[in-house]
Write a protein that holds these residues in place. Structure first.
Motif, mmCIF file in Angstrom:
data_model
loop_
_atom_site.group_PDB
_atom_site.id
_atom_site.type_symbol
_atom_site.label_atom_id
_atom_site.label_comp_id
_atom_site.label_asym_id
_atom_site.label_seq_id
_atom_site.Cartn_x
_atom_site.Cartn_y
_atom_site.Cartn_z
ATOM 1 N N MET A 1 0.827 -1.349 -0.006
ATOM 2 C CA MET A 1 -0.035 0.071 0.068
ATOM 3 C C MET A 1 0.868 1.378 0.020
ATOM 4 O O MET A 1 2.031 1.411 0.770
ATOM 5 C CB MET A 1 -0.848 0.056 1.254
ATOM 6 C CG MET A 1 -1.907 1.190 1.275
ATOM 7 S SD MET A 1 -2.799 1.128 2.799
ATOM 8 C CE MET A 1 -3.719 -0.551 2.576
ATOM 9 N N ARG A 2 0.553 2.319 -1.115
ATOM 10 C CA ARG A 2 1.139 3.466 -0.894
ATOM 11 C C ARG A 2 0.671 4.485 -0.168
ATOM 12 O O ARG A 2 -0.677 4.772 -0.476
ATOM 13 C CB ARG A 2 1.654 4.020 -2.339
ATOM 14 C CG ARG A 2 2.577 5.107 -2.334
ATOM 15 C CD ARG A 2 2.287 5.649 -3.706
ATOM 16 N NE ARG A 2 3.132 4.833 -4.592
ATOM 17 C CZ ARG A 2 4.756 4.999 -4.774
ATOM 18 N NH1 ARG A 2 5.230 6.094 -4.410
ATOM 19 N NH2 ARG A 2 5.283 3.954 -5.851
ATOM 20 N N LEU A 3 0.888 5.012 0.961
ATOM 21 C CA LEU A 3 0.317 5.897 1.672
ATOM 22 C C LEU A 3 0.940 7.396 1.353
ATOM 23 O O LEU A 3 2.119 7.570 1.588
ATOM 24 C CB LEU A 3 0.355 5.503 3.170
ATOM 25 C CG LEU A 3 -0.240 4.366 3.492
ATOM 26 C CD1 LEU A 3 -0.254 3.955 5.001
ATOM 27 C CD2 LEU A 3 -1.741 4.399 3.192
ATOM 28 N N ALA A 4 0.065 8.583 1.410
ATOM 29 C CA ALA A 4 0.524 9.710 1.419
ATOM 30 C C ALA A 4 0.579 10.355 2.724
ATOM 31 O O ALA A 4 -0.917 10.572 3.160
ATOM 32 C CB ALA A 4 -0.104 10.552 0.186
ATOM 33 N N ILE A 5 1.269 11.177 3.213
ATOM 34 C CA ILE A 5 1.000 11.719 4.547
ATOM 35 C C ILE A 5 1.318 13.259 4.342
ATOM 36 O O ILE A 5 2.458 13.677 3.940
ATOM 37 C CB ILE A 5 2.002 11.017 5.458
ATOM 38 C CG1 ILE A 5 1.538 9.734 5.770
ATOM 39 C CG2 ILE A 5 1.903 11.886 6.800
ATOM 40 C CD1 ILE A 5 2.620 8.839 6.257
ATOM 41 N N ASP A 6 0.761 14.200 4.936
ATOM 42 C CA ASP A 6 0.782 15.513 4.841
ATOM 43 C C ASP A 6 0.364 16.113 6.479
ATOM 44 O O ASP A 6 -1.021 15.968 6.501
ATOM 45 C CB ASP A 6 -0.015 16.373 3.806
ATOM 46 C CG ASP A 6 0.322 17.817 3.683
ATOM 47 O OD1 ASP A 6 0.816 18.181 4.642
ATOM 48 O OD2 ASP A 6 -0.185 18.439 2.900
ATOM 49 N N HIS A 7 1.574 16.482 7.223
ATOM 50 C CA HIS A 7 1.362 16.884 8.575
ATOM 51 C C HIS A 7 1.720 18.141 8.748
ATOM 52 O O HIS A 7 3.047 18.324 8.564
ATOM 53 C CB HIS A 7 1.957 15.871 9.111
ATOM 54 C CG HIS A 7 1.926 15.728 10.859
ATOM 55 N ND1 HIS A 7 2.847 14.996 11.769
ATOM 56 C CD2 HIS A 7 1.223 16.753 11.743
ATOM 57 C CE1 HIS A 7 2.274 15.440 12.940
ATOM 58 N NE2 HIS A 7 1.573 16.449 12.789
ATOM 59 N N GLN A 8 0.762 18.840 9.332
ATOM 60 C CA GLN A 8 1.237 20.472 9.374
ATOM 61 C C GLN A 8 0.921 20.783 11.056
ATOM 62 O O GLN A 8 0.046 20.473 11.445
ATOM 63 C CB GLN A 8 0.477 21.371 8.775
ATOM 64 C CG GLN A 8 0.424 21.135 7.012
ATOM 65 C CD GLN A 8 -0.083 22.311 6.238
ATOM 66 O OE1 GLN A 8 -1.144 22.893 6.727
ATOM 67 N NE2 GLN A 8 0.261 22.507 5.073
ATOM 68 N N THR A 9 1.824 21.412 11.468
ATOM 69 C CA THR A 9 2.011 21.680 13.067
ATOM 70 C C THR A 9 2.318 23.206 12.964
ATOM 71 O O THR A 9 3.259 23.732 12.367
ATOM 72 C CB THR A 9 2.865 21.077 13.670
ATOM 73 O OG1 THR A 9 2.513 19.668 13.587
ATOM 74 C CG2 THR A 9 2.899 21.380 15.099
ATOM 75 N N ARG A 10 1.246 24.176 13.556
ATOM 76 C CA ARG A 10 1.470 25.472 13.694
ATOM 77 C C ARG A 10 1.565 25.876 15.047
ATOM 78 O O ARG A 10 0.635 25.686 15.744
ATOM 79 C CB ARG A 10 0.500 26.079 12.797
ATOM 80 C CG ARG A 10 -0.004 25.843 11.447
ATOM 81 C CD ARG A 10 -0.866 26.585 10.766
ATOM 82 N NE ARG A 10 -1.223 26.191 9.355
ATOM 83 C CZ ARG A 10 -1.936 25.118 8.794
ATOM 84 N NH1 ARG A 10 -2.508 24.446 9.852
ATOM 85 N NH2 ARG A 10 -2.150 24.995 7.610
ATOM 86 N N TYR A 11 2.657 26.803 15.347
ATOM 87 C CA TYR A 11 2.521 27.377 16.794
ATOM 88 C C TYR A 11 2.453 29.005 16.239
ATOM 89 O O TYR A 11 2.959 29.447 15.491
ATOM 90 C CB TYR A 11 3.750 27.244 17.297
ATOM 91 C CG TYR A 11 4.311 25.878 17.709
ATOM 92 C CD1 TYR A 11 3.846 25.147 19.088
ATOM 93 C CD2 TYR A 11 4.977 24.690 16.896
ATOM 94 C CE1 TYR A 11 4.240 23.906 19.495
ATOM 95 C CE2 TYR A 11 4.983 23.748 17.191
ATOM 96 C CZ TYR A 11 4.867 22.972 18.586
ATOM 97 O OH TYR A 11 4.819 21.728 19.004
ATOM 98 N N ARG A 12 1.651 29.529 17.404
ATOM 99 C CA ARG A 12 1.509 30.958 17.514
ATOM 100 C C ARG A 12 1.713 31.236 18.871
ATOM 101 O O ARG A 12 1.254 30.675 19.998
ATOM 102 C CB ARG A 12 -0.109 31.462 17.072
ATOM 103 C CG ARG A 12 -0.554 30.921 15.735
ATOM 104 C CD ARG A 12 0.325 31.636 14.779
ATOM 105 N NE ARG A 12 -0.485 31.520 13.311
ATOM 106 C CZ ARG A 12 0.014 30.451 12.600
ATOM 107 N NH1 ARG A 12 1.030 29.621 12.989
ATOM 108 N NH2 ARG A 12 -0.350 30.287 11.332
#
Length: 268
Positions: A1-12
Motif C-alpha cells: 500500500m502506498r500512503l501519502a502523508i501531509d502533517h502540518q503543525t502550527r505554533y502561535r
C-alpha cells in the motif's frame, strides 16, 4: 500500500520568543514492510536542522530557531510503501536488547488491580494468544477511545478515569504486558483511517520469543496492518512524542495540527 502523508503543525505565540529548540521525531525509518519513498520536513522561517539517531534507534531532527519568533509552521510530507505483516516488525533499527523494555516508567507501571486484570484476561497458554486476548479486552472495554492531544495521564490514572485515549490505551497495554513479565514499548506514528483527515496515532509492541516484536493497537483491537506507519518507539509516549521542545520567551502558545493520511491510487 502506498500512503501519502501531509502533517502540518502550527505554533502561535502571544509574545515574540527569543529562541526555540525542538526535538522532531517526524521521520519514519525503513523496515522489511515499510519503505520511505519520499520524505521532507519544511519550516516557514529560518532555522537550523540537525539529523541524528537517538538511543532507541529513532530518526530524530533537532530544530534550532533564533528570535524574535511570533509564529512557526512545520510541514512534514511524504510517501511510504507498506505491506501486510500481521503485526510483525521485521528489519527495524534495534539498538537495545528486548529485556531493556521490561523497564516501566511512571506512565506504564501497573498497580495491583491492573496487573490482576491483565493476568486474568491473558490467561495461560501460547504467549501470542495471551497478548491478543489482552489487546482485545482493552478494545472491548473502551471501544470509543479517541485520538487527542496527550494529557500526561499514567496507565493507572487513565484506567481509573474511564475515558482513555489511544495513547492511554497503549500505556495500559504496556503496563499489563509488564505484569505478564514480557518486554513492551510504545509506538508513535500514523494510521490511515479511511477519512483523509486522521489524528496522530499511538499503539504498542510486545516481544514474543521466536517471533520478535509484534504490534498491538488496543484502540482498534487489532495488530497494525498496512494502514499504519511507524515513526518512533520508546518506553512510553514521552520518549516517542513527535514534537517536544523548549522556548525562551514570555506569553502563551497556541498549537494547531492538521494531518492527512491517504491511500494513493495504483499503489503497491
Amino acid at each position: 500500500m502506498r500512503l501519502a502523508i501531509d502533517h502540518q503543525t502550527r505554533y502561535r505565540f502571544s509574545e515574540p520568543q527569543q529562541r526555540l529548540v525542538q526535538t522532531l521525531r517526524l521521520t519514519p525509518g525503513d523496515t522489511h514492510d515499510q519503505t520511505v519513498v519520499d520524505w521532507r520536513i519544511d519550516v516557514d522561517c529560518d532555522v537550523r536542522l540537525r539529523d541524528s539517531i537517538d538511543g532507541f534507534g529513532n530518526r530524530v531532527t533537532m530544530l534550532y530557531a533564533e528570535g524574535p519568533i511570533d509564529r512557526i509552521e512545520l510541514t512534514v510530507a511524504g510517501q511510504v510503501l507498506t505491506t501486510e505483516a500481521d503485526g510483525l516488525v521485521r528489519g527495524s533499527n534495534e539498538l537495545l536488547p528486548p529485556p531493556m523494555f521490561r523497564r516501566t516508567t511512571a506512565r506504564t507501571t501497573p498497580d495491583a488491580m491492573l496487573a490482576e486484570w491483565a493476568r486474568d484476561t491473558a490467561g495461560s497458554g501460547e504467549v501470542l494468544a495471551q497478548l491478543h486476548r489482552w489487546n482485545g479486552a482493552l478494545c472491548q472495554r473502551f471501544p470509543e477511545a479517541a485520538d487527542r492531544p496527550d494529557r500526561g495521564a499514567t496507565a493507572v490514572e487513565a484506567l481509573e478515569g474511564g475515558d482513555p485515549d489511544c495513547r492511554d490505551l497503549a500505556h495500559i497495554f504496556i503496563a499489563g504486558v509488564s505484569a505478564l513479565g514480557l518486554p513492551a514499548r510504545y509506538v508513535s506514528g500514523y494510521r490511515n483511517c479511511g477519512e483523509g483527515t486522521c489524528p496522530p496515532h499511538g499503539w504498542a509492541e510486545a516481544w514474543v520469543e521466536g517471533l520478535g516484536w509484534v504490534g498491538f493497537d488496543p484502540s482498534a483491537g487489532i495488530s497494525p496492518d498496512a494502514n499504519y506507519v511507524r515513526m518512533a518507539t520508546a518506553l512510553d509516549f514521552n520518549g516517542a512524542a513527535p514534537i517536544v521542545g523548549i522556548r525562551q520567551g514570555e506569553g502563551v502558545e497556541e498549537l494547531s495540527v492538521e494531518l492527512q493520511v491517504e491511500r494513493m491510487n495504483g499503489d503497491a
